[in-house]
Motif scaffolding. Structure first.
Motif, short mmCIF file in Angstrom:
data_model
loop_
_atom_site.label_atom_id
_atom_site.label_comp_id
_atom_site.label_asym_id
_atom_site.label_seq_id
_atom_site.Cartn_x
_atom_site.Cartn_y
_atom_site.Cartn_z
N SER A 126 0.83 -1.65 0.07
CA SER A 126 0.01 -0.01 -0.17
C SER A 126 0.80 1.34 0.25
N ASP A 178 -4.97 4.01 -2.39
CA ASP A 178 -6.19 4.39 -1.76
C ASP A 178 -6.39 5.53 -2.53
N GLU A 230 -11.43 5.04 -1.44
CA GLU A 230 -12.34 5.38 -0.22
C GLU A 230 -12.43 6.77 -0.25
N GLY A 237 -9.14 5.93 6.13
CA GLY A 237 -8.38 7.11 6.39
C GLY A 237 -6.66 7.87 6.42
N ASP A 278 -6.83 -5.48 5.19
CA ASP A 278 -6.38 -3.88 4.19
C ASP A 278 -5.75 -3.11 5.98
N GLY A 308 -3.18 -2.00 9.71
CA GLY A 308 -2.40 -2.93 10.47
C GLY A 308 -1.51 -3.83 10.22
N SER A 355 2.17 0.72 6.10
CA SER A 355 3.84 1.49 6.95
C SER A 355 4.28 -0.02 7.38
C1 DX5 Z 1 -6.41 3.08 4.69
C2 DX5 Z 1 -6.09 2.62 3.50
C3 DX5 Z 1 -4.37 1.12 3.92
C4 DX5 Z 1 -3.43 1.89 4.55
C5 DX5 Z 1 -3.33 1.10 5.82
O1 DX5 Z 1 -7.21 3.87 5.18
O2 DX5 Z 1 -6.79 1.57 3.22
O3 DX5 Z 1 -4.47 0.95 3.00
O4 DX5 Z 1 -2.22 1.74 3.93
O5 DX5 Z 1 -1.85 1.61 6.07
P1 DX5 Z 1 -0.85 1.05 7.46
O6 DX5 Z 1 -0.53 -0.78 6.30
O7 DX5 Z 1 0.04 1.02 7.43
O8 DX5 Z 1 -1.97 0.37 8.11
#
Ligand code: DX5
Ligand code: ZN
Length: 215
Positions: free
Chosen positions: A7, A34, A67, A141, A174, A176, A197
């Motif tokens: 991502s 996203d 989103e 978000g 998707d 964490g 992340s």
């Molecule tokens: C959040 C996004 C995710 C995001 C996840 O709204 O849909 O794709 O990149 O980020 P991490 O992996 O950092 O939680």
């Protein structure tokens, strides 16, 4: 073993291209993009030009995660840009079957996403229409938010519902996703780990992709 979808929300945005190519070389399977509108979520992110530019440099499928509200109005731009998958949030679209048909008519794969507060049962009557689901384990978000543990049982419940309906589509999680949560998600039956992340925020993108791929 699950597929890894990288991502780019967590990329250094001045270096998205080179970071995506590093993730690709390390074995990432999909690029997750996203698209946020500042209405459905507070944040604002990427537009169709990034998709068409990435299309020129990577062979990986480009998975666009809407989103945003009124996804049907954004679809044509991203079709033209070369997206391979489009996933939209169920609570942002009052006529989801219509939206799915529009995505498929354009020749793309269609997915539905649900936030952590929503029941996986809401996907039952959509299953026969779609190519994949995203179970979000953080609120849409932002990257780097706390992981909602409820997603483990949602994966199991999704498998049960798919058995009952008689159609299985890949289940993505998707938000964490890291080495620790990823291990448990794989054990629970996830098909695709979407990670921001823990891939692009890591010291080594290559190492972190390899770790997730090996789970
Ligand atoms: C959040 C996004 C995710 C995001 C996840 O709204 O849909 O794709 O990149 O980020 P991490 O992996 O950092 O939680
Ligand atoms: Zn996403």
């Amino acid at each position: 073993m699950a597929k890894v979808s990288a991502s780019i929300l967590a990329c250094d945005q001045t270096r998205i291209g080179e970071q995506v190519l590093e993730a690709e070389r390390a074995g990432a399977d999909i690029v997750h993009i996203d698209v946020m509108d500042g209405v459905y979520v507070e944040n604002v992110t990427f537009g169709p030009q990034l998709v068409s530019d990435l299309k020129k440099i990577t062979k990986l499928p480009l998975s666009v995660h809407f989103e945003l509200v009124r996804p049907e109005t954004f679809l044509p731009m991203f079709v033209k840009a070369g997206a391979d998958y489009v996933t939209f949030q169920l609570d942002a679209c009052p006529n989801p079957i219509h939206m799915i048909r529009e995505i498929k008519k354009a020749g793309l794969k269609a997915g539905i996403g649900i936030g952590p507060a929503y029941d996986v049962e809401s996907l039952r009557y959509l299953l026969k229409h779609i190519d994949g689901i995203i179970l979000m384990s953080v609120e849409p978000g932002y990257g780097g938010q706390p992981f909602e543990e409820s997603v483990y049982e949602k994966i199991q419940r999704a498998h049960e519902i798919m058995d009952e309906v008689g159609k299985h589509v890949p289940i993505s999680v998707d938000g964490g996703v890291n080495e620790v949560t990823g291990r448990k998600l794989v054990d629970a039956g996830v098909d695709i780990l979407i990670a921001g992340s823990s891939v692009f925020g890591a010291e080594s993108i290559t190492e972190s992709v390899k770790i997730l791929k090996a789970l």
